[in-house]
Design a protein around this motif. Structure first.
Motif, PDB file in Angstrom:
ATOM      1  N   LYS A  44       2.371  11.112   5.488  1.00 29.25           N
ATOM      2  CA  LYS A  44       2.567   9.998   6.243  1.00 29.25           C
ATOM      3  C   LYS A  44       1.578   9.121   6.345  1.00 29.25           C
ATOM      4  N   ASN A  45       0.397   9.121   5.636  1.00 35.53           N
ATOM      5  CA  ASN A  45      -0.789   8.672   5.569  1.00 35.53           C
ATOM      6  C   ASN A  45      -1.227   7.658   4.237  1.00 35.53           C
ATOM      7  N   LEU A  46      -0.222   7.863   3.311  1.00 36.98           N
ATOM      8  CA  LEU A  46      -0.427   7.270   1.984  1.00 36.98           C
ATOM      9  C   LEU A  46      -1.029   5.968   2.074  1.00 36.98           C
ATOM     10  N   SER A  47      -0.751   4.969   2.882  1.00 35.76           N
ATOM     11  CA  SER A  47      -1.381   3.732   2.871  1.00 35.76           C
ATOM     12  C   SER A  47      -2.699   3.697   3.152  1.00 35.76           C
ATOM     13  N   LYS A  48      -3.285   4.815   3.629  1.00 36.33           N
ATOM     14  CA  LYS A  48      -4.638   4.867   4.147  1.00 36.33           C
ATOM     15  C   LYS A  48      -5.504   5.048   2.653  1.00 36.33           C
ATOM     16  N   GLY A  49      -5.071   5.680   1.875  1.00 40.83           N
ATOM     17  CA  GLY A  49      -5.789   6.036   0.438  1.00 40.83           C
ATOM     18  C   GLY A  49      -5.664   4.826  -0.543  1.00 40.83           C
ATOM     19  N   VAL A  50      -5.299   3.552   0.079  1.00 43.54           N
ATOM     20  CA  VAL A  50      -4.990   2.497  -0.791  1.00 43.54           C
ATOM     21  C   VAL A  50      -5.509   1.388  -0.153  1.00 43.54           C
ATOM     22  N   LYS A  51      -6.119   0.647  -0.965  1.00 46.46           N
ATOM     23  CA  LYS A  51      -6.750  -0.783  -0.522  1.00 46.46           C
ATOM     24  C   LYS A  51      -5.942  -1.861  -1.342  1.00 46.46           C
ATOM     25  N   VAL A  52      -5.464  -2.851  -0.689  1.00 42.37           N
ATOM     26  CA  VAL A  52      -4.586  -3.725  -1.373  1.00 42.37           C
ATOM     27  C   VAL A  52      -4.919  -5.252  -0.899  1.00 42.37           C
ATOM     28  N   GLU A  53      -5.185  -6.115  -1.844  1.00 45.92           N
ATOM     29  CA  GLU A  53      -5.183  -7.380  -1.442  1.00 45.92           C
ATOM     30  C   GLU A  53      -4.154  -8.384  -2.324  1.00 45.92           C
ATOM     31  N   VAL A  54      -3.063  -8.764  -1.138  1.00 47.90           N
ATOM     32  CA  VAL A  54      -1.994  -9.429  -1.857  1.00 47.90           C
ATOM     33  C   VAL A  54      -2.079 -11.029  -1.457  1.00 47.90           C
ATOM     34  N   GLY A  55      -1.788 -11.653  -2.536  1.00 45.72           N
ATOM     35  CA  GLY A  55      -1.669 -13.221  -2.517  1.00 45.72           C
ATOM     36  C   GLY A  55      -0.266 -13.615  -2.451  1.00 45.72           C
ATOM     37  N   GLU A  56       0.079 -14.800  -2.856  1.00 45.46           N
ATOM     38  CA  GLU A  56       1.270 -15.410  -2.811  1.00 45.46           C
ATOM     39  C   GLU A  56       2.078 -14.747  -3.767  1.00 45.46           C
ATOM     40  N   LYS A  57       1.498 -14.583  -5.121  1.00 40.85           N
ATOM     41  CA  LYS A  57       2.053 -14.360  -6.308  1.00 40.85           C
ATOM     42  C   LYS A  57       1.572 -12.946  -6.902  1.00 40.85           C
ATOM     43  N   GLU A  58       0.420 -12.690  -6.469  1.00 40.27           N
ATOM     44  CA  GLU A  58      -0.251 -11.593  -7.089  1.00 40.27           C
ATOM     45  C   GLU A  58      -0.828 -10.452  -6.137  1.00 40.27           C
ATOM     46  N   ALA A  59      -0.952  -9.452  -6.836  1.00 41.78           N
ATOM     47  CA  ALA A  59      -1.741  -8.261  -5.935  1.00 41.78           C
ATOM     48  C   ALA A  59      -2.886  -7.505  -6.828  1.00 41.78           C
ATOM     49  N   ALA A  60      -3.767  -6.795  -6.189  1.00 43.16           N
ATOM     50  CA  ALA A  60      -4.730  -6.133  -6.543  1.00 43.16           C
ATOM     51  C   ALA A  60      -4.853  -4.898  -5.794  1.00 43.16           C
ATOM     52  N   VAL A  61      -5.062  -3.769  -6.568  1.00 46.11           N
ATOM     53  CA  VAL A  61      -5.011  -2.539  -5.966  1.00 46.11           C
ATOM     54  C   VAL A  61      -5.960  -1.443  -6.155  1.00 46.11           C
ATOM     55  N   ASP A  62      -6.668  -0.700  -5.114  1.00 44.80           N
ATOM     56  CA  ASP A  62      -7.636   0.080  -5.414  1.00 44.80           C
ATOM     57  C   ASP A  62      -6.878   1.551  -4.658  1.00 44.80           C
ATOM     58  N   LEU A  63      -7.025   2.609  -5.415  1.00 48.58           N
ATOM     59  CA  LEU A  63      -6.404   3.956  -5.237  1.00 48.58           C
ATOM     60  C   LEU A  63      -7.296   4.803  -4.916  1.00 48.58           C
ATOM     61  N   TYR A  64      -7.608   5.540  -3.944  1.00 41.33           N
ATOM     62  CA  TYR A  64      -8.476   6.674  -4.012  1.00 41.33           C
ATOM     63  C   TYR A  64      -7.855   7.898  -3.868  1.00 41.33           C
TER      64      TYR A  64
ATOM     65  N   GLY B  22       0.700  -1.283  -0.044  1.00 39.02           N
ATOM     66  CA  GLY B  22      -0.204   0.053  -0.236  1.00 39.02           C
ATOM     67  C   GLY B  22       0.695   1.425  -0.003  1.00 39.02           C
ATOM     68  N   ILE B  23       1.973   1.223   0.475  1.00 41.99           N
ATOM     69  CA  ILE B  23       2.695   2.624   0.721  1.00 41.99           C
ATOM     70  C   ILE B  23       3.563   2.634  -0.553  1.00 41.99           C
ATOM     71  N   VAL B  24       3.870   1.492  -0.969  1.00 44.47           N
ATOM     72  CA  VAL B  24       4.368   1.650  -2.448  1.00 44.47           C
ATOM     73  C   VAL B  24       3.836   2.106  -3.564  1.00 44.47           C
ATOM     74  N   ALA B  25       2.424   1.697  -3.358  1.00 40.88           N
ATOM     75  CA  ALA B  25       1.381   1.941  -4.337  1.00 40.88           C
ATOM     76  C   ALA B  25       0.956   3.619  -4.183  1.00 40.88           C
ATOM     77  N   GLY B  26       0.986   4.147  -2.775  1.00 38.91           N
ATOM     78  CA  GLY B  26       0.738   5.558  -2.670  1.00 38.91           C
ATOM     79  C   GLY B  26       1.631   6.327  -2.937  1.00 38.91           C
ATOM     80  N   LEU B  27       2.909   5.966  -2.928  1.00 36.84           N
ATOM     81  CA  LEU B  27       4.053   6.875  -3.090  1.00 36.84           C
ATOM     82  C   LEU B  27       4.369   6.908  -4.689  1.00 36.84           C
ATOM     83  N   ALA B  28       4.002   5.928  -5.470  1.00 39.98           N
ATOM     84  CA  ALA B  28       4.139   5.821  -6.700  1.00 39.98           C
ATOM     85  C   ALA B  28       2.972   6.349  -7.411  1.00 39.98           C
TER      86      ALA B  28
END
Length: 132
Positions: free
Chosen positions: A56-76, A25-31
């Protein structure tokens, strides 16, 4: 047994790697905030108005689902006034996907963008002047 199978077995014998959802989530928010036209991340709608988060709260604007090999991201996100929203959203999707895949090795299957509001650059400057 080819070299790929051998390498997979060796890495499996060493242990497992699990990346926390918050890290992704933090990586996604920064990107997302690296893209011109993105005013910031949104905490959601409060009384019909999007609340913008600080750095400081970048990851709170992001919803992430992480599996073993894949990820899905929702950004607000909140976009800057005057930008072409579809163009900014596409650039955010591409940058977030690239950042997550290069930093974590996960395959990103979805990057969904939710535009929660429009930020006005002059608003923050006027508020600073009033406070003085």
């Amino acid at each position: 047994m080819n070299s790929l199978e051998k390498n997979d077995k060796v890495s499996a014998d060493v242990g497992t790697i699990r990346i926390a959802d918050e890290v992704v989530g933090i990586v996604a928010g920064l990107a997302a905030t690296e893209i011109p036209g993105v005013a910031g991340m949104s905490a959601g709608l409060v009384g019909g108005i999007a609340e913008m988060l600080g750095k400081k709260n970048l990851s709170k604007g992001v919803k992430v689902e992480v599996g073993e090999k894949e990820a899905a991201v929702d950004l607000y996100i909140i976009v800057e006034y005057g930008v072409r929203i579809p163009d900014v959203a596409l650039k955010v999707q591409e940058n977030v996907k690239r950042a997550i895949e290069s930093m974590t090795g996960l395959d990103v299957v979805e990057v969904n963008i939710h535009v929660q509001g429009v930020g006005f650059v002059n608003e923050s400057k006027e508020e600073d002047i009033r406070v003085r």
